[in-house]
Design a protein around this motif. Structure first.
Motif, short mmCIF file in Angstrom:
data_model
loop_
_atom_site.label_atom_id
_atom_site.label_comp_id
_atom_site.label_asym_id
_atom_site.label_seq_id
_atom_site.Cartn_x
_atom_site.Cartn_y
_atom_site.Cartn_z
N ALA A 129 1.62 13.11 83.12
CA ALA A 129 1.00 14.37 83.52
C ALA A 129 1.28 14.69 84.99
O ALA A 129 1.52 15.83 85.36
CB ALA A 129 -0.52 14.31 83.28
N LYS A 132 4.87 15.90 85.33
CA LYS A 132 5.10 17.24 84.78
C LYS A 132 4.13 18.29 85.32
O LYS A 132 4.18 19.44 84.90
CB LYS A 132 5.00 17.18 83.25
N LYS A 134 1.05 18.64 84.74
CA LYS A 134 0.21 19.16 83.68
C LYS A 134 -1.24 18.67 83.81
O LYS A 134 -1.52 17.67 84.46
CB LYS A 134 0.76 18.75 82.32
N GLN A 189 -6.83 13.53 76.87
CA GLN A 189 -5.83 14.36 76.20
C GLN A 189 -4.97 15.07 77.23
O GLN A 189 -5.47 15.57 78.24
CB GLN A 189 -6.51 15.41 75.31
N SER A 190 -3.67 15.12 76.98
CA SER A 190 -2.77 15.88 77.84
C SER A 190 -2.76 17.34 77.40
O SER A 190 -2.78 17.65 76.21
CB SER A 190 -1.35 15.30 77.74
N LYS A 191 -2.75 18.24 78.39
CA LYS A 191 -2.75 19.67 78.13
C LYS A 191 -1.44 20.30 78.60
O LYS A 191 -0.72 19.74 79.42
CB LYS A 191 -3.93 20.35 78.84
N GLU A 192 -1.14 21.48 78.09
CA GLU A 192 0.10 22.17 78.44
C GLU A 192 -0.03 22.98 79.73
O GLU A 192 0.97 23.42 80.30
CB GLU A 192 0.54 23.10 77.30
N GLU A 193 -1.24 23.17 80.20
CA GLU A 193 -1.46 23.97 81.41
C GLU A 193 -0.80 23.30 82.62
O GLU A 193 -0.99 22.11 82.86
CB GLU A 193 -2.97 24.13 81.66
N VAL A 194 -0.05 24.07 83.41
CA VAL A 194 0.72 23.55 84.54
C VAL A 194 0.21 24.14 85.85
O VAL A 194 -0.14 25.32 85.91
CB VAL A 194 2.23 23.86 84.37
#
Length: 307
Positions: A129, A132, A134, A189-194
């Motif tokens: 994370a 990236k 994220k 949990q990994s999220k897609e928000e950057v």
């Protein structure tokens, strides 16, 4: 990244240059062969120098007047991080080689008991994370209030302190970084928000370089802390500094050593000072001297009435 054999050579090279500044290439090769049974050509040594600079940002300066190499003093923090990294690699290699004889390893290599520690499994997804940029979401347990709260943060760093692991991150919608213990995190949990502007928190992260541990208050400032320590305690602190800013300021006539630090005097620092008891005396600042003195007096009151 460097392999295990190369890492071992780089570690030895740094140790030699740290102990013997301005060592020439020929003397360095001689010490490697004599003390470590490592035979290196000039070309290999040049590649090792390049690996230190490229892979670990540790520069070696050549002094023509002394015909030798010296470690760049500005890289001291990187060198300390490098040694910590190598320590972890050494342990990993040791465990890898001992898989076929776990009982021997368990009996002969005794580590601090961390069997109850939770959260190591979070390190890999947190690193991904961070790489990236994220967000991650998790449920966090507050030990003091005995509550569970949900968070979404953008992780910036993973840090270790006192055999425990922590993630430093920015909670979504906030402007200040916070510290979270990995052992208190659940349902990660990994999220897609950057997040595209994480560099703006670099100034806050830099404050960790000025503290012992992980606790700092943005309103506090860096101060010079001066200690008088016994020769015995000096030997311990010389081998394992209390903080990377530590340096020997003066040798006193009474045999004690004066050690100087530039730190934010936080709670962890005060606890470390109290642990050393009569082996040290706080000389500066005066407010910290009074505070430690009061703590010692309050502690002594608990032993006023002998049983």
């Amino acid at each position: 990244m460097a392999g295990y054999k190369l890492l071992r050579r780089l570690e030895i090279i740094i140790h030699i240059l740290d102990a013997y500044p301005y060592t020439s290439k020929e003397d360095l090769k001689h010490k490697l062969e004599r003390d470590y049974e490592l035979q290196l050509t000039n070309r290999t040594l040049e590649r090792d120098f390049k690996a230190l600079e490229t892979d670990f940002s540790i520069g070696l300066q050549y002094d023509a007047s002394k015909n030798g190499y010296v470690l760049d003093k500005q890289d001291r923090k990187r060198i300390q991080s490098f040694f910590k990294y190598v320590e972890l690699v050494h342990l990993g290699e040791l465990f890898k080689e001992s898989l076929e004889d776990f009982e021997l390893l368990r009996e002969k290599v005794v580590l601090e008991d961390s069997a109850k520690f939770k959260g190591i499994q979070h390190i890999k997804p947190l690193l991904l994370a961070i790489k990236k940029r994220k967000a991650i979401a998790f449920v966090y347990e507050n030990y003091t209030h005995k509550t569970l709260n949900s968070y979404k943060i953008f992780p910036l760093q993973i840090r270790e302190y006192a055999n425990r692991w922590y993630v430093i991150g920015v909670p979504r919608g906030e402007d200040h970084i916070r510290t979270f213990g990995l052992d208190r995190m659940q349902q990660l949990q990994s999220k897609e928000e950057v997040h595209h502007h994480l560099e703006s928190y670099e100034t806050q992260l830099q404050k960790f370089h000025s503290v012992v541990g992980l606790n700092y208050n943005a309103a506090e400032k860096v101060e010079r802390v001066l200690l008088a320590v016994t020769l015995r305690q000096f030997k311990y602190l010389n081998s394992l500094p209390l903080h990377h800013s530590q340096f020997l300021a003066h040798k006193r006539e009474d045999g004690r050593m004066e050690l100087s630090y530039h730190v934010i005097p936080n709670y962890e620092l005060k606890m470390q000072l109290l642990k050393m008891g009569p082996e040290i005396e706080i000389l500066q600042p005066s407010w910290l001297r009074k505070e430690i003195k009061t703590s010692l007096q309050d502690n002594l009151k608990q032993y006023k009435h002998e049983k």
